[in-house]
Write a protein that holds these residues in place. Sequence first.
Motif, PDB file in Angstrom:
ATOM      1  N   THR A 145      26.009  -9.491   5.447  1.00 51.01           N
ATOM      2  CA  THR A 145      26.450  -9.793   4.264  1.00 51.01           C
ATOM      3  C   THR A 145      27.260 -11.155   4.023  1.00 51.01           C
ATOM      4  N   ASN A 146      27.214 -12.086   5.031  1.00 50.31           N
ATOM      5  CA  ASN A 146      27.675 -13.368   4.735  1.00 50.31           C
ATOM      6  C   ASN A 146      26.991 -14.392   5.703  1.00 50.31           C
ATOM      7  N   PRO A 147      27.294 -15.737   5.236  1.00 50.56           N
ATOM      8  CA  PRO A 147      26.483 -16.646   6.121  1.00 50.56           C
ATOM      9  C   PRO A 147      26.879 -16.718   7.420  1.00 50.56           C
ATOM     10  N   TYR A 148      28.365 -16.715   7.904  1.00 52.08           N
ATOM     11  CA  TYR A 148      28.319 -16.755   9.285  1.00 52.08           C
ATOM     12  C   TYR A 148      27.805 -15.986  10.085  1.00 52.08           C
ATOM     13  N   GLY A 149      27.852 -14.550   9.525  1.00 51.35           N
ATOM     14  CA  GLY A 149      27.309 -13.578  10.352  1.00 51.35           C
ATOM     15  C   GLY A 149      25.690 -13.744  10.429  1.00 51.35           C
ATOM     16  N   ARG A 150      25.071 -14.567   9.213  1.00 54.77           N
ATOM     17  CA  ARG A 150      23.774 -14.689   9.294  1.00 54.77           C
ATOM     18  C   ARG A 150      23.443 -15.617  10.350  1.00 54.77           C
ATOM     19  N   THR A 151      24.287 -16.741  10.507  1.00 51.71           N
ATOM     20  CA  THR A 151      24.265 -17.842  11.482  1.00 51.71           C
ATOM     21  C   THR A 151      24.064 -17.040  13.052  1.00 51.71           C
ATOM     22  N   LYS A 152      24.830 -16.211  13.198  1.00 48.91           N
ATOM     23  CA  LYS A 152      24.966 -15.274  14.486  1.00 48.91           C
ATOM     24  C   LYS A 152      23.543 -14.762  14.530  1.00 48.91           C
ATOM     25  N   TYR A 153      22.883 -13.914  13.631  1.00 47.36           N
ATOM     26  CA  TYR A 153      21.714 -13.204  13.652  1.00 47.36           C
ATOM     27  C   TYR A 153      20.609 -14.294  13.812  1.00 47.36           C
ATOM     28  N   ILE A 154      20.710 -15.450  13.127  1.00 41.35           N
ATOM     29  CA  ILE A 154      19.506 -16.564  13.373  1.00 41.35           C
ATOM     30  C   ILE A 154      19.537 -17.043  14.743  1.00 41.35           C
ATOM     31  N   ILE A 155      20.614 -17.281  15.230  1.00 47.71           N
ATOM     32  CA  ILE A 155      20.578 -17.922  16.472  1.00 47.71           C
ATOM     33  C   ILE A 155      20.252 -16.900  17.715  1.00 47.71           C
ATOM     34  N   GLU A 156      20.477 -15.477  17.656  1.00 46.63           N
ATOM     35  CA  GLU A 156      19.878 -14.656  18.300  1.00 46.63           C
ATOM     36  C   GLU A 156      18.528 -14.391  18.293  1.00 46.63           C
ATOM     37  N   GLU A 157      17.712 -14.616  16.925  1.00 45.29           N
ATOM     38  CA  GLU A 157      16.505 -14.753  16.966  1.00 45.29           C
ATOM     39  C   GLU A 157      15.831 -16.113  17.606  1.00 45.29           C
ATOM     40  N   ILE A 158      16.312 -17.297  17.184  1.00 43.34           N
ATOM     41  CA  ILE A 158      16.023 -18.237  17.989  1.00 43.34           C
ATOM     42  C   ILE A 158      15.958 -18.227  19.448  1.00 43.34           C
ATOM     43  N   LEU A 159      16.855 -17.838  20.012  1.00 41.32           N
ATOM     44  CA  LEU A 159      17.022 -17.544  21.536  1.00 41.32           C
ATOM     45  C   LEU A 159      15.667 -16.482  22.108  1.00 41.32           C
ATOM     46  N   LYS A 160      15.733 -15.490  21.309  1.00 41.60           N
ATOM     47  CA  LYS A 160      14.681 -14.597  21.370  1.00 41.60           C
ATOM     48  C   LYS A 160      13.133 -15.311  21.410  1.00 41.60           C
ATOM     49  N   ASP A 161      12.982 -15.912  20.582  1.00 42.33           N
ATOM     50  CA  ASP A 161      11.783 -16.853  20.329  1.00 42.33           C
ATOM     51  C   ASP A 161      11.597 -18.029  21.663  1.00 42.33           C
ATOM     52  N   ALA A 162      12.858 -18.500  22.005  1.00 47.48           N
ATOM     53  CA  ALA A 162      12.720 -19.476  22.768  1.00 47.48           C
ATOM     54  C   ALA A 162      12.571 -18.778  24.271  1.00 47.48           C
ATOM     55  N   CYS A 163      12.936 -17.588  24.498  1.00 47.77           N
ATOM     56  CA  CYS A 163      12.699 -16.863  25.716  1.00 47.77           C
ATOM     57  C   CYS A 163      11.196 -16.531  25.940  1.00 47.77           C
ATOM     58  N   ALA A 164      10.702 -16.003  24.672  1.00 46.78           N
ATOM     59  CA  ALA A 164       9.224 -15.741  24.437  1.00 46.78           C
ATOM     60  C   ALA A 164       8.006 -16.718  24.934  1.00 46.78           C
ATOM     61  N   ALA A 165       8.581 -18.185  24.618  1.00 48.31           N
ATOM     62  CA  ALA A 165       7.819 -19.196  24.740  1.00 48.31           C
ATOM     63  C   ALA A 165       8.089 -19.884  26.106  1.00 48.31           C
ATOM     64  N   ASN A 166       9.221 -19.545  26.762  1.00 48.58           N
ATOM     65  CA  ASN A 166       9.504 -20.162  28.113  1.00 48.58           C
ATOM     66  C   ASN A 166       9.944 -18.866  29.106  1.00 48.58           C
ATOM     67  N   GLU A 167       8.990 -18.461  29.973  1.00 45.77           N
ATOM     68  CA  GLU A 167       9.352 -17.555  30.807  1.00 45.77           C
ATOM     69  C   GLU A 167      10.566 -17.542  31.952  1.00 45.77           C
ATOM     70  N   ALA A 168      10.919 -18.873  31.927  1.00 48.36           N
ATOM     71  CA  ALA A 168      11.982 -19.354  32.838  1.00 48.36           C
ATOM     72  C   ALA A 168      13.281 -19.070  32.096  1.00 48.36           C
ATOM     73  N   LEU A 169      13.401 -19.038  30.819  1.00 55.61           N
ATOM     74  CA  LEU A 169      14.720 -19.017  30.114  1.00 55.61           C
ATOM     75  C   LEU A 169      15.142 -17.874  30.202  1.00 55.61           C
ATOM     76  N   SER A 170      16.593 -17.694  30.263  1.00 53.20           N
ATOM     77  CA  SER A 170      17.488 -16.394  30.571  1.00 53.20           C
ATOM     78  C   SER A 170      18.306 -16.759  29.398  1.00 53.20           C
ATOM     79  N   ALA A 171      18.437 -15.769  28.345  1.00 50.91           N
ATOM     80  CA  ALA A 171      19.608 -15.503  27.530  1.00 50.91           C
ATOM     81  C   ALA A 171      20.266 -14.405  27.238  1.00 50.91           C
ATOM     82  N   VAL A 172      21.763 -14.275  27.500  1.00 50.06           N
ATOM     83  CA  VAL A 172      22.286 -13.138  27.331  1.00 50.06           C
ATOM     84  C   VAL A 172      23.033 -13.027  26.048  1.00 50.06           C
TER      85      VAL A 172
END
Length: 337
Positions: A145-172
């Motif tokens: 419900t707020n832009p701050y929280g949405r930045t966290k959600y978006i960065i999580e999605e970016i990291l998931k996409d980056a890991c899907a594109a690069n099998e060497a990447l590890s993101a916790v």
Amino acid sequence: MAILVTGGAGYIGSHTCLELLRSGYDVVSLDNYYNSSPEALKRVMKLAGKELTAYDCDIRDRGGLQKIFSEHAIEVVIHFAGLKAVGESVRIPLAYYENNVAGSVTLLQEMEKAGVHCIVFSSSATVYGDNDPPYVEDMPTGAVTNPYGRTKYIIEEILKDACAANEALSAVLLRYFNPIGADSSGQMGENPNGIPNNLMPYIAQVAVGKLSELQIFGDDYPTPDGTGVRDYIHVSDLGVGHVKAVAYAMEHTGAQAINLGTGKGVSVLELVRAFEKASGVNIPYKIVPRRAGDIPASYADPGKAKELLGFVTQRTVDDMCADTWKWQSGNPDGYKA
Ligand code: NAD
Ligand code: WQD
């Protein structure tokens, strides 16, 4: 082999740097000191009895990042750097998206160029949005419900996409609940600029007389005493959780979301009472209407952190209050003094 900690001088970052040094890692801190002081890192080195390397650098500064990656053999990046005030994010959303999201993309691109494949990211329970607690990692996220929280959600999605594109990447993706407390030394702690938005630093500043009384935002929630319930986790436990996440990131690939919380809910009034007991100071308060955007209750299912990281919180709410009081009473003006 070194760990790069972006936002290393911040509240959670500095406590994590301390736990990393105590665990034998070499530590490199990157911070633009927008919301922190280099003094915090001096306290870290004194308490650890070990040096770290600190850079006054912005995560959006490609040249600065390239310099750091060229001067150190970075194995893992712990990414704390970001703006984090919910109310401010509503007023200046573009600054939050530019700093948090664009800054994170720049960091990830420079990590890729430097061949650094492991990142531990500071996410937040706020991504769970309107789910019902206890929050479990595979719940749907994004109804924030707020832009701050949405930045966290978006960065999580970016990291998931980056890991899907690069099998060497590890993101916790570590989803923190409500970090409070301070290192037991009393030499480090939360050092918010201006009037605190969060409950514990507000209570602490009432206790030392910097603020006159606490305003409790509503006592008509569907909770045991009507006040908001949250999962408070000691910041030193959080630091230990990051040390364990670093080891996990180095041994696995792919994106993994993990809650860092105690699994226990504590109400506003319960925290006030615990702080009064720990400090011996009465905390005057007034019940006022609910704060817009607040939810009745938020607490973790901590099972995945125990299963994957072997992480279980050790410190109690009484420890959190006692350690906060030791820091605040000994440093009423934070690191300024
Ligand atoms: P903090 O403000 O104390 O630490 C953030 C640090 O990042 C500060 O030292 C700040 O100077 C630095 N920074 C900000 N933008 C930067 C940039 N562009 N380049 C370099 N440095 C920059 O906040 P914190 O409470 O320690 O939180 C750390 C992280 O954890 C944040 O990402 C926050 O969103 C997240 N988090 C915090 C909480 C909480 O309640 N404190 C809960 C969940 C998640
Ligand atoms: C806790 C409880 C308030 C202040 C926020 C962010 C979240 C994360 C953690 C970054 C609530 C009540 C508070 C006060 C009060 N930050 N309260 N009087 O809102 O759970 O979470 O910090 O990721 O994203 O939303 O924490 O400490 O602000 O509030 O009564 O002066 O205390 O209503 O029930 P919150 P908080």
